[in-house]
Structures are given as structure tokens and as C-alpha cells.
Design an enzyme around this catalytic site. Structure first.
Site, PDB file in Angstrom:
ATOM      1  N   TYR A  11       0.811  -1.224   0.000  1.00 24.92           N
ATOM      2  CA  TYR A  11       0.000   0.000   0.000  1.00 24.92           C
ATOM      3  C   TYR A  11       0.842   1.272   0.000  1.00 24.92           C
ATOM      4  O   TYR A  11       0.494   2.255   0.647  1.00 24.92           O
ATOM      5  CB  TYR A  11      -0.930   0.026   1.226  1.00 24.92           C
ATOM      6  N   TYR A  69     -11.482  -7.393   8.082  1.00 26.53           N
ATOM      7  CA  TYR A  69     -10.406  -7.512   7.088  1.00 26.53           C
ATOM      8  C   TYR A  69     -10.184  -8.997   6.836  1.00 26.53           C
ATOM      9  O   TYR A  69      -9.969  -9.771   7.766  1.00 26.53           O
ATOM     10  CB  TYR A  69      -9.095  -6.872   7.567  1.00 26.53           C
TER      11      TYR A  69
HETATM   12  C1  LIG Z   1      -3.642 -10.988   7.332  1.00 27.73           C
HETATM   13  C2  LIG Z   1      -5.021 -11.478   7.264  1.00 27.73           C
HETATM   14  C3  LIG Z   1      -5.539 -12.069   6.091  1.00 27.73           C
HETATM   15  C4  LIG Z   1      -4.741 -12.168   4.818  1.00 27.73           C
HETATM   16  O1  LIG Z   1      -3.631 -12.998   4.947  1.00 27.73           O
HETATM   17  P1  LIG Z   1      -2.431 -12.873   3.876  1.00 27.73           P
HETATM   18  O2  LIG Z   1      -1.483 -13.958   4.271  1.00 27.73           O
HETATM   19  O3  LIG Z   1      -1.866 -11.493   4.044  1.00 27.73           O
HETATM   20  O4  LIG Z   1      -3.019 -13.064   2.530  1.00 27.73           O
HETATM   21  C5  LIG Z   1      -6.840 -12.523   6.113  1.00 27.73           C
HETATM   22  N1  LIG Z   1      -7.596 -12.438   7.221  1.00 27.73           N
HETATM   23  C6  LIG Z   1      -7.132 -11.885   8.369  1.00 27.73           C
HETATM   24  C7  LIG Z   1      -8.015 -11.846   9.579  1.00 27.73           C
HETATM   25  C8  LIG Z   1      -5.841 -11.378   8.432  1.00 27.73           C
HETATM   26  O5  LIG Z   1      -5.393 -10.805   9.557  1.00 27.73           O
END
Ligand SMILES: *Cc1c(COP(=O)(O)O)cnc(C)c1O
Length: 447
Positions: free
Chosen positions: A22, A153
Site C-alpha cells: 500500500y 479484514y
Molecule cells: C492478514 C489477514 C488475512 C490475509 O492474509 P495474507 O497472508 O496477508 O493473505 C486474512 N484475514 C485476516 C483476519 C488477516 O489478519
């Protein structure tokens, strides 16, 4: 101290060549990692100064046992001497089977089958596919959407992005492509473990009001949804925001009532971070998910690996479908090096006693409450190995990062949050350094 070599320096060569998360190609200068050991990173800045600092981020919540752990290094080396990769189509290997067995044994009861993915986001994609395939196989092909809560997220791939917070997520950047999901309100904030447990009257009233609004959303849209997807008990990258465990019970009830599956994204909360082994465990048997994702700390932060687990009922329904299989198969599925290190990391978690470690982190991070007296601070919250100083204004990331480094800790604030998720191996001294660095940096930069 190392001599600055401006032209040939890694930082100078990085600039304009590599993208960082980002960030624009020529954004603020990164620091160079030249080594790491235990909970410490050895960093060089563009001033050429070498600093050994406590990693308050555990490299995005993954390096729970610290860097260069002898047991994890040895596990990786031993597997290197056997084979570092083999395709998973038509082949299997002990590292994958042993890790799968460990995951089924330690995750909430009922989860019996494992799909290995190469990152957290991909495991969320797989979870969403599994939910859609399950519904299609159960004669509900019309259930094409997902219900989630605001402030979540779940990753950066397209399906995962669609269930991230619709305002703070990346929805406005990809309006034509992102699936339109169903969003319920954010659950009420829990500022402490007691509030997560629902031991205060205010929280239970707030949960009741929230439950009514979720039920209303489910009443309107539930029959169009394949599953509910949430991060149990702590919304991570969406705002480092804990919420009462009772909300998980409400979501289980709502899912059952409207024929939706329940997906717990434990990529951030798994493996002890919030004070229970999994976020789901705060709500116990009443909130068991049908599908669960793990990632981040799974390999102790050594390499990328994630997994989706699901119940026997979900798997059997998909087995009986037209396709008879989960329609996914990454090239590096169940990478043996990553699986070996992950199994060693899970063993270490249990041998070291994650519960004692995380309780110690929670006590150490309580020092962050001193920040409450600063005029720039909105409030401070601590849950397990997560400590958050929430400001009244957006953080000056560059200035706060530098000010914290000068005080001995690496932090990476976002939005209005200066937070830490320390490695479980952090000593009481490391935690004091981290708290003092966070508070000192906020005081210096924001007042
Ligand atoms: C970091 C995260 C993801 C994504 O994982 P990546 O390995 O970065 O693709 C998905 N869900 C949650 C809750 C996260 O903290």
C-alpha cells in the site's frame, strides 16, 4: 554502526524498483533488515545507523517464537536435506499429514478436514468457494452472497476484499469487479478481556441491541447468503478492535436459523494471540464454526502457509456434489518446508506454554494504559498479546515510526492506531521497552 554507502545501499536501490504494501514506489524510505534474532530486528536506516530493536509487530503478527529459533531452524534444515517441495496433485508427504493431524486436533471440535493454501487471502478464497460449493450441493445454488460485519479484514484477493469493510476496505477502487456482499453493523467494542467475556452490564445491553440489528439484516438477506464470515473476537487490520464473545453466539444462531454456514477467519487470532488458543474458544461450543482459516503465525513467521479447515458435514456434502472436489489447487499447495516448520512451531507453542506466554504479554502491555493521560489519545485497550493506543487523529506514521525506533522498538502504525502484537518470546524488559517506545513516540509526535 556501519558506514553509510549511499549509492550502493539496499535502501537506495529499492527506491523506485520495488513496491511495498500500500505504498507508492517512491514513498517514505524503508529501513533495511540486516539480521534478526529472538524478538529483535537489526535495522539500518538511510542515515546508515544500525539499530537493534524489539519487533513490536512480530512481522505482521506471525513471528510468535522470535527470529532464528533453533528448533524451527533445525526443522527447516532437516526437511531441506529430504526435499523442499513436491507437487500435491497425486502425491502426499509426511510433513503435510503431520501438520493436518495437528491442526484437526488443536482447532475447535468438529473441524475434520484440511485444505492447505499458500497465503491467508487464498485460504479465505478457498473458504468462500467451499461455502458456495456446499450450498450448491445442498440444492441452494441461489445462495451466492456472504454476510459479514463492518470493520472486517479478510485479505487482498478479490473475493476476500469483497468482505472487507466497505468504507475502509478497497471497495471504491474496484467498484465494477467486487461482489456486493451483505454488511451488518460492527459489534460493540470490548476494551478488555472482561468485556470480551461479557462480564459488564454495558456490554450485554450493547450486544442485545447489536443482535437485533444483525437479525434484521439476516431476515432481509439471509436466504441469499451462503455463509457468514467474521474474525472471531478481534477485528485485526480493520481496526484492532476486540468485541464481546456473545456476538459469536449470536452469529452462530443467525447462521443456523437462516441456513448459512459460519466461517471464522482466525488468520490473525489463531494460536493464542487473544488469550485463548483460537478466537472461537472465547465463546466455546456454542459458537463453533463450520469453516475456519488459519495463517500468519502458522509457520512461526518462517514462510507463507495458510489452511482452511471444515466439518465432516460440509466436506461430505461437497463430496456428493457434481464436482466431488474443492475446486482449487495451488502450485505450492502443502509446501513440505512450510509444513515441517509449521508442525515444529505448533509443537513449540504447546511446549513453551502459549497460555503463560500470552498472559505475561497481557500483563506487560498493561503499561500502555499510561498513554491514556496524553491529550492526543482517545483510548487504550489490551487483549492477550495485543496492545492498542488509539489516537484522536490519524497517526503521522513516518514520525512515530522513527520516534519509536529511537526508543528501541519497531512499530508500524496505521490509520489512528499505534499498536503492538509482540513475539511470545518477548521478555518483560522487551515489553517495557515496547510500551515506553509507543507512549514516548505518541507523546513526542502527537502530544
Ligand atoms: C492478514 C489477514 C488475512 C490475509 O492474509 P495474507 O497472508 O496477508 O493473505 C486474512 N484475514 C485476516 C483476519 C488477516 O489478519
Amino acid at each position: 554502526m556501519t558506514a553509510p554507502t549511499a549509492l550502493g545501499s539496499v535502501i537506495a536501490r529499492d527506491r523506485g524498483l520495488l513496491w511495498h504494501p500500500y505504498a507508492p514506489l517512491r514513498g517514505s524510505l524503508p529501513y533495511e533488515v540486516v539480521g534478526a534474532e529472538g524478538p529483535r530486528l537489526h535495522l539500518v536506516g538511510d542515515d546508515g545507523v544500525r539499530r537493534s530493536v524489539v519487533d513490536a509487530m512480530s512481522s505482521w503478527w506471525s513471528v510468535v517464537h522470535g527470529y532464528r529459533h533453533p528448533a524451527l531452524d533445525a526443522a527447516a534444515r532437516a526437511q531441506l536435506d529430504r526435499f523442499s517441495h513436491a507437487m500435491f496433485g497425486g502425491l502426499t508427504h509426511a510433513p503435510a499429514v503431520e501438520l493436518g493431524e495437528r491442526l484437526v486436533a488443536m482447532t475447535p471440535s468438529g473441524l475434520e478436514h484440511v485444505f492447505f493454501a499458500d497465503s491467508g487471502s487464498v485460504s479465505v478464497e478457498v473458504a468462500m468457494k467451499v461455502a458456495l460449493q456446499y450450498q450448491a450441493a445442498a440444492n441452494h445454488p441461489e445462495r451466492q452472497r456472504f454476510l459479514t460485519i463492518r470493520g472486517g479484514y479478510h485479505g487482498d484477493t478479490f473475493a476476500a476484499m469483497s468482505v472487507c469493510d466497505p468504507v475502509d476496505g478497497m471497495h471504491s477502487a474496484f467498484p465494477g469487479v467486487l461482489a456486493r456482499q451483505v454488511f451488518a453493523d460492527r459489534p460493540p467494542l470490548a476494551r478488555s478481556a472482561d468485556e470480551v467475556r461479557g462480564l459488564t452490564r454495558d456490554t450485554s445491553d450493547a450486544v442485545r441491541r447489536w443482535a437485533a440489528s444483525v437479525k434484521n439484516v439476516a431476515f432481509q438477506h439471509g436466504s441469499a447468503c451462503a455463509a457468514i464470515i467474521v474474525e472471531p473476537v478481534l477485528q485485526g487490520a480493520g481496526g484492532m478492535r476486540p468485541y464481546p464473545a456473545d456476538c459469536l453466539r449470536v452469529l452462530r444462531e443467525v447462521a443456523d436459523e437462516h441456513g448459512m454456514l459460519l466461517v471464522h477467519d482466525e488468520i490473525a487470532t489463531g494460536f493464542g494471540r487473544t488469550g485463548t488458543l483460537f478466537g472461537s474458544d472465547w465463546a466455546g461450543e456454542d459458537a463453533r464454526p463450520d469453516i475456519l482459516c488459519v495463517g500468519k503465525a502458522l509457520t512461526g513467521g518462517y514462510m507463507t502457509l495458510a489452511a482452511m479447515l471444515c466439518t465432516g458435514a460440509v466436506a461430505e456434502t461437497i463430496e456428493r456434489s457434481q464436482f466431488g472436489a474443492v475446486l482449487h489447487g495451488p502450485t505450492f499447495m502443502a509446501n513440505p518446508l512450510a509444513c515441517t516448520v509449521a508442525a515444529a512451531s505448533l509443537d513449540l507453542l504447546i511446549e513453551r506454554g502459549w497460555q503463560r506466554d500470552v498472559a505475561r504479554l497481557e500483563r506487560g502491555l498493561a503499561n500502555l494504559h499510561e498513554a491514556q493521560s496524553l491529550s492526543s489519545v482517545d483510548h487504550v485497550r489490551v487483549l492477550g498479546g495485543v496492545g492498542v493506543i488509539q489516537l484522536r487523529e490519524p497517526v503521522d506514521v513516518v514520525a512515530v515510526t522513527r520516534a519509536a525506533l529511537e526508543r528501541g522498538a519497531w512499530v508500524r502504525p496505521f490509520r489512528n492506531l499505534v499498536y503492538t502484537m509482540p513475539p511470545y518470546v518477548s521478555t518483560d524488559d522487551d515489553l517495557r521497552t515496547t510500551c515506553a517506545a509507543m507512549i514516548g513516540a505518541v507523546a513526542e509526535v502527537h502530544g
